[in-house]
Design an enzyme around this catalytic site. Structure first.
Site, PDB file in Angstrom:
ATOM      1  N   LEU A  15      -5.899   6.172   2.980  1.00 28.50           N
ATOM      2  CA  LEU A  15      -5.912   6.191   1.703  1.00 28.50           C
ATOM      3  C   LEU A  15      -5.794   4.799   0.999  1.00 28.50           C
ATOM      4  CD1 LEU A  15      -2.824   8.859   1.208  1.00 28.50           C
ATOM      5  CD2 LEU A  15      -5.304   9.476   1.139  1.00 28.50           C
ATOM      6  N   ASP A  16      -6.396   4.686  -0.038  1.00 26.53           N
ATOM      7  CA  ASP A  16      -6.397   3.476  -0.935  1.00 26.53           C
ATOM      8  C   ASP A  16      -4.949   3.042  -1.165  1.00 26.53           C
ATOM      9  OD1 ASP A  16      -9.151   3.329  -0.758  1.00 26.53           O
ATOM     10  OD2 ASP A  16      -9.426   4.343  -2.563  1.00 26.53           O
ATOM     11  N   LYS A  17      -4.865   1.594  -1.407  1.00 27.93           N
ATOM     12  CA  LYS A  17      -3.855   0.961  -1.421  1.00 27.93           C
ATOM     13  C   LYS A  17      -2.893   1.620  -2.557  1.00 27.93           C
ATOM     14  CE  LYS A  17      -1.547  -3.273  -2.745  1.00 27.93           C
ATOM     15  NZ  LYS A  17      -1.554  -4.891  -2.922  1.00 27.93           N
ATOM     16  N   THR A  76      -3.240   4.662  -3.896  1.00 28.55           N
ATOM     17  CA  THR A  76      -3.300   6.061  -4.050  1.00 28.55           C
ATOM     18  C   THR A  76      -2.033   6.579  -3.290  1.00 28.55           C
ATOM     19  OG1 THR A  76      -5.738   6.273  -3.721  1.00 28.55           O
ATOM     20  CG2 THR A  76      -4.603   8.239  -3.071  1.00 28.55           C
TER      21      THR A  76
END
EC number: 5.4.99.-
Length: 412
Positions: free
Chosen positions: A213-215, A217
């Site tokens: 997951l992106d930072k 998110t």
């Protein structure tokens, strides 16, 4: 219809662990024992494939296939990243010639010799970081990742990551991160989300991390605690059988209110940290990407929307890039156009002047893209049972959602 207020966390009631599990051997075993690829040993019982040998000719039924894919089909239970690392380390030959290209095509009659490389130590320090664990057993761990936490160490983010916290949680030994910092690339930008590590660096710092997951998110992420589970879950991601549901707040309302975005994603040539939806026929390194979306709620007179996303593929920044492509960047996503100024412009034109001061204050407090991994479902790699989890968005998401609802809400 999905209602954010009604979503609650669930976990499999048949298995709730109250104690810290025994340390996973996935990251630490360094045995060089071998076995034949087609032996009757249960692959779920093996936690280390170091030294496993394959000496076999490609049969006519295999046709033309990638070297890493063909080896993966011959050694069950091992992760593709481990095979790729072995190839890149010069431990694989085709017809007596060492081949270090993972995408090398093999054909019927080719003789392949392979030795699986040693497990590389995790280049990270265990850290006592609180983890919101939704579910855990001996094979998998499901975590509710907070926004602003990086999943794995990378240059500039060597500490405070989810991997650092998992090392501590599973009582794994300290390994110096000195070598990590010597790498120039940031693999959190370079690799995609489908369980295949794209570099030796990624393979060394992400054992067990099946997807990212992106930072910015928040939400649910599954971690494999042994190599068999890693390979099994990675295959599910590859086959797109993992169930993933995200929710977001957008700048504006998508038109139509539900649809499918089937547009390849590749590196944005004008901004290396950003991906882009690429529709040109000659799209270079762009890869197939498909997302389904549905508007759950129209907010603030059409200035924003609560949108559900279901991923068919899992590319880096996929939802963010597809949202920008259809003209509704995520609220708070400065990289992809969801800036404070854009959001204010849309919302001010659709709301009462008495709301504008509060709007400015609320939007200035958004420090990340408003995106949350709401639900996750997969086949358990050892029991074969379908398990599903859900977890509501964190306060920063729900607070801005509540404020937008106060300015007007409409079901589509």
């Amino acid at each position: 219809m999905l209602s954010i207020s009604s979503v609650s966390r669930c976990s499999a009631p048949s298995l709730v662990l109250s104690q810290k599990p025994r340390a996973s051997r996935f990251l630490t075993v360094r045995s060089s024992s071998t076995r034949e690829p087609n032996s009757n040993q249960n692959p779920g019982q093996r936690t280390n494939y170091s030294g496993v040998k394959l000496e076999e000719s490609v049969d006519s039924k295999s046709g033309k296939s990638r070297l890493d894919s063909w080896i993966s089909s011959r050694i069950s239970g091992i992760s593709r990243a481990r095979i790729q690392s072995s190839i890149k380390s010069g431990l694989v030959s085709v017809n007596g010639k060492v081949t270090d290209k993972v995408s090398h095509n093999v054909k019927a009659g080719d003789k392949v010799n392979c030795v699986i490389s040693e497990l590389r130590p995790l280049r990270a320090e265990p850290e006592n970081i609180p983890l919101d664990i939704v579910y855990e057993d001996e094979n998998v761990l499901v975590v509710n990742k907070p926004a602003h936490m990086v999943v794995h160490p990378a240059p500039g983010n060597a500490t405070g990551t989810l991997v650092n916290g998992i090392l501590h949680h599973c009582s794994l030994p300290t390994v110096s991160s000195k070598e990590v910092l010597s790498y120039a690339e940031d693999v959190s930008v370079e690799d995609d989300d489908e369980g295949l590590c794209s570099s030796p660096y990624a393979a060394s710092v992400r054992p067990g991390i099946v997807h990212r997951l992106d930072k910015g998110t928040s939400g649910l992420l599954v971690v494999a605690k042994d190599e068999h589970s890693h390979a099994h879950l990675s295959e599910q991601f590859k086959l797109h059988t993992i169930k993933r549901v995200y929710v977001s707040l957008t700048c504006g309302v998508p038109a139509p209110l539900a649809g499918r975005v089937d547009v390849p994603i590749g590196r944005d040539v004008s901004n290396r940290i950003r991906m882009a939806a690429i529709v040109e026929p000659n799209r270079g390194q762009a890869r197939h990407a498909s997302s389904r979306y549905k508007v759950i709620e129209i907010l603030a007179g059409g200035g924003s929307a609560l949108v559900e996303w279901r991923l068919e593929t899992g590319r880096t920044h996929q939802i963010r890039a597809h949202a920008k492509y259809i003209g509704v960047p995520l609220l708070g996503d400065e990289v992809y156009g969801g800036t404070q100024n854009m959001a204010l412009s849309l919302l001010r034109s659709r709301t009462q002047p008495s709301c504008h001061r509060q709007l400015s204050l609320s939007l200035s407090g958004i420090e990340r893209p408003c995106l949350h991994a709401l639900a996750l479902g997969f086949t358990h790699p050892c029991t074969g049972k379908e398990i599903h989890f859900s977890c509501p968005p964190p306060p920063d998401f729900t607070e801005i959602l509540s404020q937008l609802r106060e300015m007007g809400t409409e079901k589509p």
